[in-house]
Design an enzyme around this catalytic site. Structure first.
Site, mmCIF file in Angstrom:
data_model
loop_
_atom_site.group_PDB
_atom_site.id
_atom_site.type_symbol
_atom_site.label_atom_id
_atom_site.label_comp_id
_atom_site.label_asym_id
_atom_site.label_seq_id
_atom_site.Cartn_x
_atom_site.Cartn_y
_atom_site.Cartn_z
ATOM 1 N N LEU A 240 -28.184 99.286 38.968
ATOM 2 C CA LEU A 240 -26.987 99.293 39.811
ATOM 3 C C LEU A 240 -26.737 97.931 40.441
ATOM 4 O O LEU A 240 -27.608 97.374 41.111
ATOM 5 C CB LEU A 240 -27.138 100.349 40.914
ATOM 6 C CG LEU A 240 -27.222 101.794 40.410
ATOM 7 C CD1 LEU A 240 -27.773 102.700 41.498
ATOM 8 C CD2 LEU A 240 -25.867 102.270 39.957
ATOM 9 N N ALA B 221 -29.129 94.093 37.528
ATOM 10 C CA ALA B 221 -29.092 92.927 36.642
ATOM 11 C C ALA B 221 -29.610 91.696 37.380
ATOM 12 O O ALA B 221 -29.104 91.335 38.437
ATOM 13 C CB ALA B 221 -27.661 92.691 36.163
ATOM 14 N N GLN C 71 -34.096 94.472 34.679
ATOM 15 C CA GLN C 71 -33.034 94.168 33.723
ATOM 16 C C GLN C 71 -32.759 92.664 33.743
ATOM 17 O O GLN C 71 -32.424 92.099 34.789
ATOM 18 C CB GLN C 71 -31.759 94.939 34.053
ATOM 19 C CG GLN C 71 -30.699 94.819 32.957
ATOM 20 C CD GLN C 71 -29.403 95.509 33.326
ATOM 21 O OE1 GLN C 71 -28.680 95.036 34.193
ATOM 22 N NE2 GLN C 71 -29.107 96.618 32.669
ATOM 23 N N GLY D 43 -27.345 93.771 27.298
ATOM 24 C CA GLY D 43 -26.381 93.400 26.275
ATOM 25 C C GLY D 43 -25.058 94.112 26.427
ATOM 26 O O GLY D 43 -24.330 94.273 25.442
ATOM 27 N N ALA D 44 -24.734 94.520 27.662
ATOM 28 C CA ALA D 44 -23.552 95.360 27.903
ATOM 29 C C ALA D 44 -22.604 94.720 28.914
ATOM 30 O O ALA D 44 -22.816 93.618 29.412
ATOM 31 C CB ALA D 44 -24.002 96.733 28.399
ATOM 32 N N TYR E 68 -21.119 90.873 29.684
ATOM 33 C CA TYR E 68 -21.937 89.713 30.028
ATOM 34 C C TYR E 68 -22.371 88.984 28.759
ATOM 35 O O TYR E 68 -21.937 89.314 27.657
ATOM 36 C CB TYR E 68 -23.104 90.136 30.913
ATOM 37 C CG TYR E 68 -22.632 90.679 32.244
ATOM 38 C CD1 TYR E 68 -21.806 89.918 33.072
ATOM 39 C CD2 TYR E 68 -22.990 91.960 32.672
ATOM 40 C CE1 TYR E 68 -21.343 90.418 34.289
ATOM 41 C CE2 TYR E 68 -22.534 92.462 33.888
ATOM 42 C CZ TYR E 68 -21.716 91.683 34.695
ATOM 43 O OH TYR E 68 -21.261 92.176 35.887
#
Length: 372
Positions: free
Chosen positions: A29, A62, A104, A175-176, A179
């Site tokens: 998140l 992230a 992440q 990889g989403a 970004y």
């Protein structure tokens, strides 16, 4: 526990031997709680502690691998040795709660924010104009040089080394969500004519670098996951056909799980040859149980989680549901699923026990949420 929910609490052993105690995952998140230099704050650690008590796997927000890829203020960093003390606190906190701790690893690419990166120089696969976190107006991004691409791949590996040193159980490659890695896969963001114009080359190079570091430095049970977005609205953008090719390539790697990023776990394909088919259903078919898939998106009730599990989804990620009710999983496990708070209520005196910055973001409508 109500008998119908037992499958949500079955343990699951991953490819490299780590066993998760149940099928619930804390989704990664976005938050703005880290210090300005990306090191962990007390508020951040307390927040993570409150949301990881009952899940089997917890994925951090992230965390940038290089300040050149910082995509939002207060973003966690996993880019330098100075980050290790805070990273160790986060890993220790998650593991003390009985969850596997995964960080992440992320680079914002063209979505990095000019005022947060050195010299305001934002870069990605190709030169574009785009908007980032909290922006009302677009900014310009330039094309990365080959040396910069190779440096980014190295940085993902170095971040993995830092995660191992910090005591995390694994890493998730981000990889989403538009970004950097996503951008290289996307025909909208990647318009290159050199070898890096190959849609899968950069993503697979990052995976290979992470795998190399893990083989050399990590325990055998170290977890490696990969998150991806199956479609994007840009034209031409990532389609389910491109995603199928990506999935097939990733299945040849030694990964512990794949993680699909969806706003609604029951959503359907937007366009193309698979139009109107279940995204989740297609992914489960293509993966064919070779690795677990984490599904996420609008799982606000116990029945939502059960529906995804019965559809064949091995792992269910919870984002907003755990923000609105930190006892979501425990309430299902103790037969109190009817008491789950599956909505945001700006009038709650306890503010959902959220850090003020996150509560304000929901209260202002910055993040989508069902209301009471």
């Amino acid at each position: 526990m109500n008998e119908q929910f037992k499958s949500l609490f079955e343990p699951l052993t991953l490819t490299h031997g780590s066993t998760l105690k149940n099928r619930f995952v804390l989704a990664p998140l976005t938050h703005t709680l880290s210090h300005e230099d990306g090191t962990a704050s007390d508020v951040e650690v307390s927040y993570i502690d409150s949301r990881t008590k009952d899940v089997g796997l917890a994925i951090t927000a992230a965390s940038y691998i290089n300040v050149q890829g910082q995509a939002f203020p207060g973003q966690p960093s996993i880019s330098k040795e100075a980050d290790l003390e805070g990273l160790r606190r986060i890993a220790k906190t998650i593991k003390a709660n009985g969850a596997k701790a995964v960080v992440q690893i992320h680079h914002g690419g063209v979505k990095a924010l000019p005022h947060l990166v050195p010299n305001g120089e934002v870069k990605g696969p190709s030169a574009v104009e785009t908007t980032g976190f909290g922006q009302k107006h677009p900014h310009a991004a330039r094309e990365m040089t080959v040396d910069e691409i190779e440096q980014a791949i190295h940085d993902f590996g170095y971040a993995t080394s830092l995660a191992i040193q910090a005591g995390f159980d694994g890493v998730e490659i981000h990889g989403a969500n538009h970004y950097l890695i996503h951008q290289f896969v996307s025909p909208y963001y990647n318009r290159r004519t050199d070898k890096w114009g190959d849609r899968l080359r950069f993503a697979l190079a990052v995976v290979d670098e992470v795998l190399r570091v893990v083989k050399e430095e990590a325990p055998e049970t170290f977890i490696i996951g990969y998150r991806f977005s199956p479609e994007e609205a840009e034209d031409p953008g990532i389609t389910m056909s491109i995603t199928k090719a990506l999935i097939e390539a990733l299945l040849d790697k030694s990964l512990d799980y794949l993680h699909v990023s969806l706003l609604d776990i029951q959503s359907v394909v937007r366009e193309g040859e698979y139009k109107d088919q279940s995204r989740l259903g297609l992914l489960l078919k293509w993966i064919d149980q070779r690795v677990p898939l984490i599904g996420v998106g609008s799982v606000f009730s116990a029945q939502d989680a059960l529906a995804a599990r019965l559809q064949g989804t091995p792992l269910i990620a919870l984002g907003r549901p755990l923000l609105f009710d930190s006892n979501y999983v425990n309430k299902i496990e103790t037969g109190r699923e009817d008491e789950i708070v599956g909505y945001f209520d700006a009038r709650r005196s306890d503010k959902h026990e959220l850090p003020d910055a996150l509560w304000q973001a929901f209260a202002s409508g910055m993040y989508p949420a069902p209301n009471r």
